[in-house]
Design a protein around this motif. Structure first.
Motif, PDB file in Angstrom:
ATOM      1  N   LEU A 243       0.830  -1.205   0.000  1.00 12.46           N
ATOM      2  CA  LEU A 243       0.000   0.000   0.000  1.00 12.46           C
ATOM      3  C   LEU A 243       0.865   1.256   0.000  1.00 12.46           C
ATOM      4  O   LEU A 243       0.550   2.247  -0.669  1.00 12.46           O
ATOM      5  N   ALA A 244       1.976   1.210   0.735  1.00  3.63           N
ATOM      6  CA  ALA A 244       2.891   2.357   0.751  1.00  3.63           C
ATOM      7  C   ALA A 244       3.554   2.526  -0.606  1.00  3.63           C
ATOM      8  O   ALA A 244       3.682   3.650  -1.111  1.00  3.63           O
ATOM      9  N   SER A 257      -3.143   6.664   6.287  1.00  2.00           N
ATOM     10  CA  SER A 257      -2.648   7.251   5.039  1.00  2.00           C
ATOM     11  C   SER A 257      -1.355   8.025   5.273  1.00  2.00           C
ATOM     12  O   SER A 257      -0.418   7.946   4.467  1.00  2.00           O
ATOM     13  N   GLU A 258      -1.290   8.757   6.367  1.00  2.00           N
ATOM     14  CA  GLU A 258      -0.086   9.523   6.682  1.00  2.00           C
ATOM     15  C   GLU A 258       1.079   8.593   7.013  1.00  2.00           C
ATOM     16  O   GLU A 258       2.223   8.847   6.616  1.00  2.00           O
ATOM     17  N   GLU A 259       0.808   7.524   7.713  1.00  2.00           N
ATOM     18  CA  GLU A 259       1.854   6.553   8.031  1.00  2.00           C
ATOM     19  C   GLU A 259       2.468   5.968   6.761  1.00  2.00           C
ATOM     20  O   GLU A 259       3.691   5.832   6.640  1.00  2.00           O
ATOM     21  N   LEU A 260       1.640   5.650   5.793  1.00  2.00           N
ATOM     22  CA  LEU A 260       2.127   5.093   4.532  1.00  2.00           C
ATOM     23  C   LEU A 260       2.897   6.132   3.724  1.00  2.00           C
ATOM     24  O   LEU A 260       3.894   5.814   3.073  1.00  2.00           O
ATOM     25  N   VAL A 265       8.138   8.061   1.543  1.00  2.00           N
ATOM     26  CA  VAL A 265       9.137   9.117   1.435  1.00  2.00           C
ATOM     27  C   VAL A 265      10.487   8.654   1.974  1.00  2.00           C
ATOM     28  O   VAL A 265      11.543   8.991   1.423  1.00  2.00           O
ATOM     29  N   ASN A 266      10.465   7.855   3.039  1.00  2.00           N
ATOM     30  CA  ASN A 266      11.700   7.436   3.695  1.00  2.00           C
ATOM     31  C   ASN A 266      12.346   6.198   3.077  1.00  2.00           C
ATOM     32  O   ASN A 266      13.418   5.782   3.516  1.00  2.00           O
ATOM     33  N   VAL A 272       9.167   7.191  -6.838  1.00  2.00           N
ATOM     34  CA  VAL A 272       7.994   8.076  -6.863  1.00  2.00           C
ATOM     35  C   VAL A 272       7.535   8.344  -5.438  1.00  2.00           C
ATOM     36  O   VAL A 272       7.168   7.427  -4.703  1.00  2.00           O
ATOM     37  N   LYS A 273       7.553   9.603  -5.039  1.00  2.00           N
ATOM     38  CA  LYS A 273       7.211   9.964  -3.656  1.00  2.00           C
ATOM     39  C   LYS A 273       5.791  10.517  -3.521  1.00  2.00           C
ATOM     40  O   LYS A 273       5.146  10.324  -2.496  1.00  2.00           O
ATOM     41  N   VAL A 274       5.321  11.243  -4.530  1.00  2.00           N
ATOM     42  CA  VAL A 274       3.987  11.845  -4.472  1.00  2.00           C
ATOM     43  C   VAL A 274       3.075  11.107  -5.449  1.00  2.00           C
ATOM     44  O   VAL A 274       3.340  11.059  -6.650  1.00  2.00           O
ATOM     45  N   ILE A 275       2.011  10.509  -4.924  1.00  2.00           N
ATOM     46  CA  ILE A 275       1.106   9.698  -5.739  1.00  2.00           C
ATOM     47  C   ILE A 275      -0.335  10.116  -5.465  1.00  2.00           C
ATOM     48  O   ILE A 275      -0.733  10.299  -4.302  1.00  2.00           O
TER      49      ILE A 275
END
Length: 471
Positions: A243-244, A257-260, A265-266, A272-275
């Motif tokens: 999912l991440a 969602s924020e955790e993923l 990002v890390n 790809v960081k922004v999806i």
């Protein structure tokens, strides 16, 4: 003597020649009119009923789907495996050149990568050293080659294709090529037939799992068979890492969602960081949720009593999210409930070894259903095709999302009409024999390789032949 001037008219003729009365004519007209009205009403009713019926009766779709139709493999048309070398194949002569490789990724990424490197070593007439396995991936698995695979069998199976040795034999000669990653080394198409068949021999014959994994895997299959004659293996890829990676947050809470997002990002090697999660889902690039899988299986006609083995790691959201599936299909089984703690003890904290158990159970299942087309799904589908085109239902996620969204908004109601739509959508997505798909038209350069179907997802035609061909 005959009287020619007069003749008798028979009684019946005289009756017909009488002029009918006005009352008789009136009664006759009324009778004809009434009969015409009756005929008109009878046919008009049938016409209205026919107009209200669909071209294919939806009611007939609500009937119980036969068990055979739900579980039986597609017709294989007499196809069979063919992996023996051709008469043109040149066996390996051995050399003092060596290739070492670190196999990256999870279990199935490593398996296909190793099979590719077997072929690369043969092409280069080099000795392939027993591969090192990835210990730095998401799963942090410390397993070595012999923990997962039968090392002796691997060496013996490929004696004619190259020599396979331990690292200790190299220290006297440093003519070594090291490959830091094993995946995506060979093309899917346009390789010599013998190289393609070598890849199949390596993957399906040589890379046999270690005896502890093989033995427990067979036991778990037998236990499933004892619970029910048939079972579905569901690869429910609703796991945190997937999912991440895909950026899919549909049905998740804001905190999840924020955790993923932070995880994506890390993770350095995820480019790809922004999806856009909504666009990902509409495009069919997200794993189906447990709830969507339940809707999908019900629409296909599977009853609530269906035995389903969940081939997956920890489901993101735990039992709460999984309840959206178990509420409709309560007969779910996990390896933790199928095997004892003692049996699973030696595999604890070794994700690749437990994934191997899932792989065995999935390959042997009556029906395999992946919720996402990842490495595991493609590898299992290809293996099942190789073993006789066992039934594999590959969800059309893009098409299903359109139906699911209409169900959510009330434009559609779950029932016979939705079942018919889903069944029609998937009638040609159940693992029937077909040749591997090439690249999409109009795409050039390296980009075309990304649109090809994976060789390991469908090894037909090189490793699957008709009965008329020699093997």
């Amino acid at each position: 003597m005959v009287n020619r001037g007069h003749f008798r008219v028979p009684l019946s003729a005289r009756f017909l020649l009488r002029k009918p009365s006005s009352n008789a004519i009136t009664l006759y007209i009324i009778f004809i009119f009434a009969f015409s009205v009756f005929i008109f009403l009878f046919y008009a009713r049938n016409i209205v009923e026919d107009e209200q019926k669909p071209l294919i009766s939806v009611e007939s779709q609500s009937e119980k789907v036969p068990d055979e139709q739900l579980s039986d493999a597609p017709f294989s048309h007499g196809l069979h495996t063919c992996v023996k070398p051709t008469s043109k194949y040149k066996a390996s002569q051995g050399s003092n050149r060596y290739i070492t490789v670190r196999s990256n990724g999870g279990l199935n990424q490593m398996r296909t990568g190793i099979s590719d490197m077997v072929a690369v070593a043969h092409i280069m007439n080099a000795t392939l050293v027993i591969p090192q396995l990835d210990k730095r991936s998401f799963w942090q698995d410390s397993s070595v080659f012999s923990d997962i695979f039968d090392e002796f069998h691997f060496i013996e199976s490929l004696k004619g294709d190259g020599y396979y040795e331990e690292m200790t034999s190299l220290w006297n000669d440093y003519q070594v090529i090291h490959v830091p990653k094993s995946d995506s080394r060979l093309a899917n198409n346009d390789l010599p037939l013998d190289i393609q068949r070598l890849r199949c021999r390596a993957l399906y014959h040589a890379l046999r799992f270690s005896p502890p994994i093989e033995n427990l895997g067979k036991k778990l299959v037998e236990r499933l068979r004892s619970r029910g004659r048939r079972y579905i293996a569901l690869h429910l890829r609703f796991e945190k890492d997937m999912l991440a990676f895909t950026g899919c947050t549909y049905s998740l809470t804001d905190a999840e969602s924020e955790e993923l997002r932070i995880m994506r990002v890390n993770t350095n090697h995820w480019k790809v960081k922004v999806i856009d999660s909504t666009e990902q889902r509409r495009g069919g690039f997200c794993p189906l949720t447990p709830k969507e899988v339940g809707l999908f299986l019900r629409a296909l006609g599977y009853p609530p009593s269906t035995l389903i083995y969940i081939a997956a790691g920890d489901i993101y959201g735990g039992s709460t999210r999984l309840s959206e599936l178990t509420s409709h299909f309560p007969n779910l089984v996990f390896k933790e409930s199928l095997a004892s703690q003692e049996e699973l003890k030696e595999f604890t904290n070794h994700a690749s070894q437990t994934a191997a158990l899932d792989y065995i159970i999935s390959v042997e299942s009556d029906v395999f259903v992946p919720s996402y087309s990842g490495n595991m799904a493609r590898a299992v589908e290809g293996h099942r095709r190789f073993l006789g085109h066992r039934k594999t239902i590959n969800p059309d996620r893009k098409g299903l999302v359109e139906i699911f969204d209409k169900l959510e908004t009330g434009e559609l109601e779950e029932g016979s009409s939705v079942s018919y739509m889903v069944q029609q959508m998937h009638k040609n997505r159940q693992g029937a024999p077909r040749k591997r798909k090439g690249s999409l038209p109009g795409i050039k350069g390296r980009a075309r390789f990304r649109t090809e179907e994976s060789f390991y997802e469908n090894p037909y035609p090189e490793c699957i032949c008709s009965s008329r061909r020699q093997t």
